[in-house]
Structures are given as C-alpha cells and as structure tokens.
Design a protein around this motif. Sequence first.
Motif, mmCIF file in Angstrom:
data_model
loop_
_atom_site.group_PDB
_atom_site.id
_atom_site.type_symbol
_atom_site.label_atom_id
_atom_site.label_comp_id
_atom_site.label_asym_id
_atom_site.label_seq_id
_atom_site.Cartn_x
_atom_site.Cartn_y
_atom_site.Cartn_z
ATOM 1 N N ILE A 152 3.160 4.951 7.604
ATOM 2 C CA ILE A 152 2.541 5.802 6.924
ATOM 3 C C ILE A 152 2.000 6.833 7.846
ATOM 4 C CG2 ILE A 152 0.573 4.918 6.541
ATOM 5 C CD1 ILE A 152 0.636 5.784 3.321
ATOM 6 N N PRO A 199 4.858 8.817 3.599
ATOM 7 C CA PRO A 199 5.406 7.127 4.093
ATOM 8 C C PRO A 199 6.725 7.105 4.708
ATOM 9 C CG PRO A 199 6.355 7.478 1.813
ATOM 10 C CD PRO A 199 5.461 8.790 2.450
ATOM 11 N N TYR A 207 8.925 1.930 3.695
ATOM 12 C CA TYR A 207 7.751 1.779 3.203
ATOM 13 C C TYR A 207 7.505 2.545 1.881
ATOM 14 C CZ TYR A 207 6.696 -0.861 7.240
ATOM 15 O OH TYR A 207 6.880 -1.872 8.343
ATOM 16 N N LYS A 208 8.612 3.329 1.647
ATOM 17 C CA LYS A 208 8.379 4.177 0.323
ATOM 18 C C LYS A 208 8.305 3.669 -0.909
ATOM 19 C CE LYS A 208 11.262 8.264 2.157
ATOM 20 N NZ LYS A 208 12.746 8.854 2.005
ATOM 21 N N TYR A 234 4.869 2.445 -1.080
ATOM 22 C CA TYR A 234 3.804 3.389 -1.041
ATOM 23 C C TYR A 234 3.749 3.817 -2.529
ATOM 24 C CZ TYR A 234 1.948 8.228 -0.855
ATOM 25 O OH TYR A 234 1.319 9.350 -0.948
ATOM 26 N N GLU A 235 4.960 3.848 -3.219
ATOM 27 C CA GLU A 235 5.131 4.420 -4.427
ATOM 28 C C GLU A 235 4.437 3.553 -5.431
ATOM 29 O OE1 GLU A 235 9.189 4.883 -5.104
ATOM 30 O OE2 GLU A 235 9.352 6.993 -3.952
ATOM 31 N N ILE A 238 0.362 0.535 -0.098
ATOM 32 C CA ILE A 238 0.202 0.963 1.118
ATOM 33 C C ILE A 238 -0.595 2.410 0.894
ATOM 34 C CG2 ILE A 238 1.008 1.853 3.348
ATOM 35 C CD1 ILE A 238 3.009 -0.091 3.268
ATOM 36 N N THR A 239 -1.899 2.608 1.406
ATOM 37 C CA THR A 239 -2.541 3.974 1.236
ATOM 38 C C THR A 239 -2.782 4.531 2.714
ATOM 39 O OG1 THR A 239 -4.530 2.760 0.937
ATOM 40 C CG2 THR A 239 -3.226 3.219 -1.115
#
Length: 635
Positions: free
Chosen positions: A215, A225, A229-230, A233-234, A238-239
């Motif tokens: 990211i 992202p 890792y999309k 992230y959605e 993951i932030t």
Amino acid sequence: MRTTIAPKMKTALLVFVHWVLQYVVCRDVTLPSGPLFRVAGFRLSLPCHVSGYEGPRTQEFEWFLYRDGAGGRQMGVVSTRDKGFPYAPFQARVRNGEVRVERDSGDRVRLVIQRLRAEDQGKYECYTPSTDSTYQGNYSGSAVVKVIPDSLQISYIRSLTSQPVPEGAELTLTCSSSIQSEQLTHLSVMFGKRGGGERLDGGADAEVSTIREIISIDKLLGVVPGRFYKKRYEDGEITLEKRNGEGGQGFYVMKMKAVQPDDAGLYFCEASQWIRDPDRTWQRIAQRTLDIGNLTVQQLAESLGVASSPKGEVTLQVGSPLILTCEVLGLASEVNSGLLVQWMKRGSVGRDEVGTGGVEVEVARMSPDGIVSWGDDLSRASGGSMEKVSEGKYSLKLFSARPADSGVYRCVVSVYAGRKNPSPSTPATLTQRSEGVVVNLKTKDVLVSAVARLPRGPLLKRGNTVTLICNATVTTTGPVQVQVQWLRWLIPEPDITRNTGGVPLDFGAITEPGLVATLMYNGIVKIHANKSEVSVDRLSDDSYRLRIHTATVEDQGMYRCHAEVWGQDQHGGWYNTGAKAESNLVTVYLYARAADLLLIPLVVGVSSALFVGIVIIATVTCCFMNRLARQRPHK
C-alpha cells in the motif's frame, strides 16, 4: 513563342516543388523543455528524438554539455558512433557505464547519468550528424538541467524482529520521511515486501513476482493498495495513514489487522521525491528504500488443537444429564479471534453399533458473537444449554438424556484469526474437529405386540359406523404409554370384485398407506385428512379404538395399527423407547344398504312402464291418423 515559355515555366515549377519538399521534410531534433530539476546522486534520463530526416532509420547521436560558469565552452559527453568522443571528465564514467546512451528506437535515444553530480548541471545539447542529401533543418536540440541537493530522508520507528508472529495478529509498521527543497516537490511513501511471490496471471510460463507493493500514499496524497492487496484494503483489513510531525517530518503508519501465512517476507519502506516538469508530466527525481525487517508467520494449523471430554465412551441411564466439554488449545493470547463452536452427532438409538453410519447432524452451535442456536431438534432449546465456561472452553448440557441422544459427538471449531466479529460471508481461517465421544444410553427392556381386529357384528354397510380395535400388549417395568397410529391402504379394484371377503389376491399391488389418525402418548388425538368423521379413543390399558362414522366407499381399505412405546424417566419426562410393533392387516369392505337394493328394481320398473306406455300411445296415434287419411277422399 511556345518553345521558349514552356521550358521556363517547367523549370520554375520544379524549383518550387523542390523548395516545398525541402521545407516540409527537414530534420528536427527535440528534447523536453527546461529547466529540468534533478537531484544529485540519483538518475538523470534525458530523451532525444530526431524526425524529418533522410537516410537510414537508425540515426547517430552525440551529446554535449555546456556547464554553468564555463563561458559557453562545449564538452563532449557521449556518442553512439565514436568511443573516443567523451572529454576527460566523462571518459571513466562512460567506460564503467555510469554515463551512457540507451536507444529506444532507431531515432529515439536517451542520455542516462546513473548518479548525477553537482558539476553535471548545465545545458545539454543533443546533436545528430547529417544523413540528408542537403543540409536543411534543425540538427540539434538542448535542455537545461538544474542539479538540486539531496534532502530526501527516510527512517523507521521499530524494526521487525526474528520472533514469529502468530497468524491473525495485528501488524503495525511506521516509517518517517521528509524533504527540504526550494523547488515545489512532492513526496510519496510505499510499503512493500520481498519474498512469498506467486505466478502472475496464472500462466504456466508467467514470471514469479518476488516484490509486492502492499500500500502507498502517492504524490497527490491518495492511498493506493497494491495489486495483491486490493480486496483486503476494501475490506478494511489493511490501512495506511499519514501523521504530521515536527519540522515537516511525516509519519506513515501501515496496519494489517490479521496477518496471513502469505504475508511472510522481508518488509521495506520506500520514499520517492517527485517534481512536475514544464511539460506538465510528473517525474521521480529521488528514491530511497529502507528495509524494516523479516516477518515470520506462525501458522494456526501448527498450533491449534480441539479436545472434547469426557474421553472415549460414556454410558448413562435414560433421564440422566449429559454434559460434554470442548476446549480450544493453541490460540495466541495476543490474537483477537472469533470462534464458531459446533456440537455434531452421528448415529442414534436403534442401531446395532452406535455411530457406525448415518448422517452427521448439528446439535447446537455458538456463533462468534455468543448467540446459541439448536439444530433440527428444536425441543432441545428448552431441554439443554450451551455455554462458554471460560476463555476457549465450551460446554454442552442435555438436562435429561433420551435414547435418541445416543451417538458419537464431536466438537467442531472454526477459527476466524484476527476477526472477532466476522461477517457471514467471511471464510474461516481454519476448522478443526475433536475426537469422538461415544454416548450410550441404558434403556429398560421393552417388548410390545399389536393385533388389529373388527368386532363381531352384522355386515358393514355404507353409512354405518365402522369400528376397529387395536390391542397393544407391553411387557416392561415402570410406567409406559403407547402411541397408536392407524394407517389405511387402498384395495386394488380387481381384488374387490374377485374376493367378497375383502382379502386381496396380490399384496404387492397395494399402494402406499395413508395416515388416518393418531392417539399420542399424552392422550392428544390427531385426525389426518379424511372425508368422513373419525374418532379415536382408549378403551383400556391395552385396547385402542378407531371409529369411522357414516362410512362411505372411500373408507374401504386395509387397516393396520402401529404402536410405539414411550417411557418415563426419573424426572417425569417422557421419551420414545424405540420399541414399536405393527399389527396385522384388517380389510374393511362396505356392502350396499337394503334401501339401495330396492331402488334398483324401482328404477327399472318405472323405466319399463314408461317405455311400454310410449310404445302404445305411439301405435294408437299412428293407426288413427292412417284411418283418417283413408276416409277423406270419400267425402
């Protein structure tokens, strides 16, 4: 006159066309418009393109530098055709490849200086030796390059240790970065990892990726992202956020809420400095990468264990409480995981060997949010409980065990690592089953027999009340009740006509039975689909009666009673002992009533009289009309 003017016009026309072609097709060398700001110590890539040329498609290029403060003196940098072209300051750098020309196509190249120095600042000229028939157009172009100091800083707050991180644990990485520049430049920060790659695009010959971008915050402060890792992230797993510190220092915090085995690898943080050139394109002018450390993930499958107790086999008296315990082992205390705990059972009373076959059914479950639900046997909701005794320990209690509760019990645990309250669509990280606990229930010996009969009496006729008796004899100890069902089969039509006694010749032709009525063990009567009025009652301890009032032809058939024995446990609750018996078949055939028999000759007589009367009247009328017809002419 024509011979002198025509040649002059022709000559003028050719000169004009030649001039136009020279004007239209002329050499032009282009470079990006400057000034171009680049950072010392980092790569310079300066493109040069020639067009409108004659000759071969592969053109030659020579690069010159006019340093600031050199009084306009020209310095040869590198050439595509002459190895001895570079001046002394560039000879060593050209030999070791630090300064070179990279060719994109025959007429497109770029000057590359791998590590830019402060003295490399100045005006760069790209010259193309002529391959044209005439010297026409622009054979060189130039661009000004400004070298600015390197101010890009990057560091991490805490490095990763070699200690394994349990699957599902939260991972937090923090990098700080800053730039100090008089020019308007932007900063981007990316977190990535090396190792744990997989094939791209699923192709057999696809290259294996060993570097993954996780990211990043791009040059315009947008969160982006990485390709792999999309989805996470959605889903908010993951932030990445930026926090402002003192002196323009920026802190970039990446969080993974639940690490997975595929997350193992060497993590790094990468900071990039960007500038917008005069042609409005963004260029990366500086970049630094910092390794944070290696992440090792301890997989849940290697540590998770599920144990049920008591071990082996349990034998209980009917009516005794059944208590089973499930314990989940190997969960890391620092991982906040959701658990779905289920009690499953295979096998039941009535099998020669408990748990040897059959479908495994769910008895009860506790969802990650603590809600308990029961399986198909909803009566257990009031006769049992499922509780969380302590962290990782769950109990199943049946207050009064019944014979149907015998079987093999297993505890099935689904772990949602790092997800305390997963959504219904979230797949479990791992599901594991305990060893089976065999539960046997001791039941008293029960013997039962059933006999059905028609009471002696006159022939049954349509409209009469049909009475059937079922005698159920039970041999056992303790209080019992008998539940009686009455079933009816249709008699095939040929069998009725050929057997006045109502006994079918071909038993295999009998259809599936229909349920007529049930007298429950607790005295409740259930009447099932039937057009006639039906009643069921108990005459004595072992005698049960079925009555069909005002019987019709549809009530004819072959009747049988089915008896099941229910026992009473020490708590006063009733349970099905599993003992059952079926009676013999009794055939019910309804004869026509006397009134119905008298109606037949009456109808036949009336019909005959009407027919004879009509014939007589028709004959007399016909003869009378013929006689009148003969008498008319004589008048």
